[in-house]
Scaffold this motif. Structure first.
Motif, PDB file in Angstrom:
ATOM      1  N   LYS A   1       6.045  -1.719   3.319  1.00 58.50           N
ATOM      2  CA  LYS A   1       5.602  -0.926   2.163  1.00 58.50           C
ATOM      3  C   LYS A   1       4.954  -1.837   1.116  1.00 58.50           C
ATOM      4  CE  LYS A   1       5.942   3.184   0.141  1.00 58.50           C
ATOM      5  NZ  LYS A   1       5.245   4.350   0.640  1.00 58.50           N
ATOM      6  N   LEU A   2       5.566  -2.977   0.853  1.00 58.21           N
ATOM      7  CA  LEU A   2       5.030  -3.913  -0.127  1.00 58.21           C
ATOM      8  C   LEU A   2       3.659  -4.431   0.299  1.00 58.21           C
ATOM      9  CD1 LEU A   2       5.504  -5.521  -2.747  1.00 58.21           C
ATOM     10  CD2 LEU A   2       6.669  -7.253  -1.347  1.00 58.21           C
ATOM     11  N   SER A   3       3.478  -4.638   1.589  1.00 58.39           N
ATOM     12  CA  SER A   3       2.205  -5.175   2.089  1.00 58.39           C
ATOM     13  C   SER A   3       1.049  -4.196   1.896  1.00 58.39           C
ATOM     14  CB  SER A   3       2.325  -5.577   3.554  1.00 58.39           C
ATOM     15  OG  SER A   3       2.416  -4.449   4.392  1.00 58.39           O
ATOM     16  N   GLN A   4       1.350  -2.954   1.545  1.00 53.26           N
ATOM     17  CA  GLN A   4       0.295  -1.985   1.261  1.00 53.26           C
ATOM     18  C   GLN A   4      -0.354  -2.237  -0.100  1.00 53.26           C
ATOM     19  OE1 GLN A   4       2.181   1.835   1.744  1.00 53.26           O
ATOM     20  NE2 GLN A   4       2.310   1.621   3.956  1.00 53.26           N
TER      21      GLN A   4
ATOM     22  N   ILE B   1       6.992  -0.824  -6.572  1.00 55.99           N
ATOM     23  CA  ILE B   1       5.928  -0.540  -5.604  1.00 55.99           C
ATOM     24  C   ILE B   1       5.255   0.789  -5.948  1.00 55.99           C
ATOM     25  CG2 ILE B   1       5.470   0.101  -3.199  1.00 55.99           C
ATOM     26  CD1 ILE B   1       7.586  -1.978  -2.394  1.00 55.99           C
ATOM     27  N   TYR B   2       6.046   1.767  -6.293  1.00 52.59           N
ATOM     28  CA  TYR B   2       5.484   3.071  -6.665  1.00 52.59           C
ATOM     29  C   TYR B   2       4.563   2.930  -7.878  1.00 52.59           C
ATOM     30  CZ  TYR B   2       4.935   7.637  -8.670  1.00 52.59           C
ATOM     31  OH  TYR B   2       4.386   8.764  -9.214  1.00 52.59           O
ATOM     32  N   ARG B   3       5.062   2.258  -8.931  1.00 48.43           N
ATOM     33  CA  ARG B   3       4.262   2.109 -10.155  1.00 48.43           C
ATOM     34  C   ARG B   3       2.969   1.357  -9.886  1.00 48.43           C
ATOM     35  NH1 ARG B   3       9.352   1.124 -12.265  1.00 48.43           N
ATOM     36  NH2 ARG B   3       8.954  -1.088 -12.397  1.00 48.43           N
ATOM     37  N   LEU B   4       3.051   0.273  -9.124  1.00 53.45           N
ATOM     38  CA  LEU B   4       1.841  -0.498  -8.819  1.00 53.45           C
ATOM     39  C   LEU B   4       0.855   0.319  -7.980  1.00 53.45           C
ATOM     40  CD1 LEU B   4       3.420  -3.963  -8.012  1.00 53.45           C
ATOM     41  CD2 LEU B   4       2.074  -3.362 -10.030  1.00 53.45           C
ATOM     42  N   GLY B   5       1.371   1.044  -7.016  1.00 49.30           N
ATOM     43  CA  GLY B   5       0.513   1.831  -6.136  1.00 49.30           C
ATOM     44  C   GLY B   5      -0.111   3.022  -6.822  1.00 49.30           C
ATOM     45  N   SER B   6       0.582   3.568  -7.800  1.00 53.83           N
ATOM     46  CA  SER B   6       0.078   4.759  -8.483  1.00 53.83           C
ATOM     47  C   SER B   6      -0.795   4.431  -9.687  1.00 53.83           C
ATOM     48  CB  SER B   6       1.238   5.640  -8.933  1.00 53.83           C
ATOM     49  OG  SER B   6       1.931   5.019 -10.011  1.00 53.83           O
ATOM     50  N   GLY B   7      -0.759   3.170 -10.096  1.00 54.90           N
ATOM     51  CA  GLY B   7      -1.509   2.778 -11.286  1.00 54.90           C
ATOM     52  C   GLY B   7      -0.758   3.076 -12.562  1.00 54.90           C
ATOM     53  N   GLU B   8       0.484   3.511 -12.439  1.00 55.78           N
ATOM     54  CA  GLU B   8       1.304   3.822 -13.611  1.00 55.78           C
ATOM     55  C   GLU B   8       1.627   2.524 -14.354  1.00 55.78           C
ATOM     56  OE1 GLU B   8       5.896   5.136 -14.169  1.00 55.78           O
ATOM     57  OE2 GLU B   8       4.710   6.398 -12.844  1.00 55.78           O
ATOM     58  N   PRO B   9       1.452   2.491 -15.657  1.00 52.36           N
ATOM     59  CA  PRO B   9       1.756   1.261 -16.393  1.00 52.36           C
ATOM     60  C   PRO B   9       3.250   0.962 -16.380  1.00 52.36           C
ATOM     61  CG  PRO B   9       1.202   3.025 -17.907  1.00 52.36           C
ATOM     62  CD  PRO B   9       0.989   3.560 -16.504  1.00 52.36           C
TER      63      PRO B   9
ATOM     64  N   LYS C   1      15.899  -2.348   7.019  1.00 47.00           N
ATOM     65  CA  LYS C   1      15.586  -2.008   5.632  1.00 47.00           C
ATOM     66  C   LYS C   1      14.637  -3.046   5.039  1.00 47.00           C
ATOM     67  CE  LYS C   1      18.727  -0.357   2.779  1.00 47.00           C
ATOM     68  NZ  LYS C   1      19.990  -0.174   2.032  1.00 47.00           N
ATOM     69  N   PHE C   2      14.892  -4.317   5.336  1.00 47.14           N
ATOM     70  CA  PHE C   2      14.049  -5.382   4.806  1.00 47.14           C
ATOM     71  C   PHE C   2      12.637  -5.309   5.391  1.00 47.14           C
ATOM     72  CE2 PHE C   2      12.677  -9.943   4.948  1.00 47.14           C
ATOM     73  CZ  PHE C   2      12.421 -10.058   3.594  1.00 47.14           C
ATOM     74  N   GLU C   3      12.550  -5.096   6.687  1.00 43.55           N
ATOM     75  CA  GLU C   3      11.238  -4.993   7.332  1.00 43.55           C
ATOM     76  C   GLU C   3      10.468  -3.771   6.827  1.00 43.55           C
ATOM     77  OE1 GLU C   3       9.688  -7.307   9.126  1.00 43.55           O
ATOM     78  OE2 GLU C   3      11.459  -8.528   8.736  1.00 43.55           O
ATOM     79  N   ASP C   4      11.164  -2.654   6.636  1.00 48.66           N
ATOM     80  CA  ASP C   4      10.519  -1.454   6.085  1.00 48.66           C
ATOM     81  C   ASP C   4      10.000  -1.721   4.671  1.00 48.66           C
ATOM     82  OD1 ASP C   4      11.101  -0.088   8.417  1.00 48.66           O
ATOM     83  OD2 ASP C   4      12.785   1.034   7.556  1.00 48.66           O
ATOM     84  N   PHE C   5      10.800  -2.429   3.885  1.00 52.66           N
ATOM     85  CA  PHE C   5      10.393  -2.770   2.526  1.00 52.66           C
ATOM     86  C   PHE C   5       9.154  -3.666   2.542  1.00 52.66           C
ATOM     87  CE2 PHE C   5      10.476  -5.964  -0.844  1.00 52.66           C
ATOM     88  CZ  PHE C   5      10.208  -5.142  -1.925  1.00 52.66           C
ATOM     89  N   LYS C   6       9.166  -4.702   3.366  1.00 53.79           N
ATOM     90  CA  LYS C   6       8.022  -5.606   3.436  1.00 53.79           C
ATOM     91  C   LYS C   6       6.757  -4.877   3.885  1.00 53.79           C
ATOM     92  CE  LYS C   6       8.545  -9.469   5.584  1.00 53.79           C
ATOM     93  NZ  LYS C   6       8.901 -10.721   6.253  1.00 53.79           N
TER      94      LYS C   6
END
Length: 66
Positions: A14-17, A56-64, A7-12
């Motif tokens: 995704k975050l690295s994107q 991560i979703y908000r940052l990736g989507s540009g959502e404020p 779970k941690f590796e999957d999260f990292k």
């Protein structure tokens, strides 16, 4: 690999994107206002990934942020 490690590796991954990998470790250790000034690593240690993935979703989507 344990389920928790996966779970941690999957999260990292995704975050690295959206965050340069060289900054991930320091980001995990820094209190963050989006998490009530808690460190992201504390949420991970509690197996509470939902707020992290939401960020991560908000940052990736540009959502404020709210």
């Amino acid at each position: 690999m344990t389920k928790q490690n996966k779970k941690f590796e999957d999260f990292k991954k995704k975050l690295s994107q959206i965050v340069d990998e060289q900054f991930i470790e320091s980001w995990l250790q820094k209190p963050n206002a989006a998490f009530n000034n808690r460190k992201p690593i504390d949420l991970i240690n509690e197996d509470n990934y939902q707020p992290l993935y939401a960020m991560i979703y908000r940052l990736g989507s540009g959502e404020p942020s709210s």
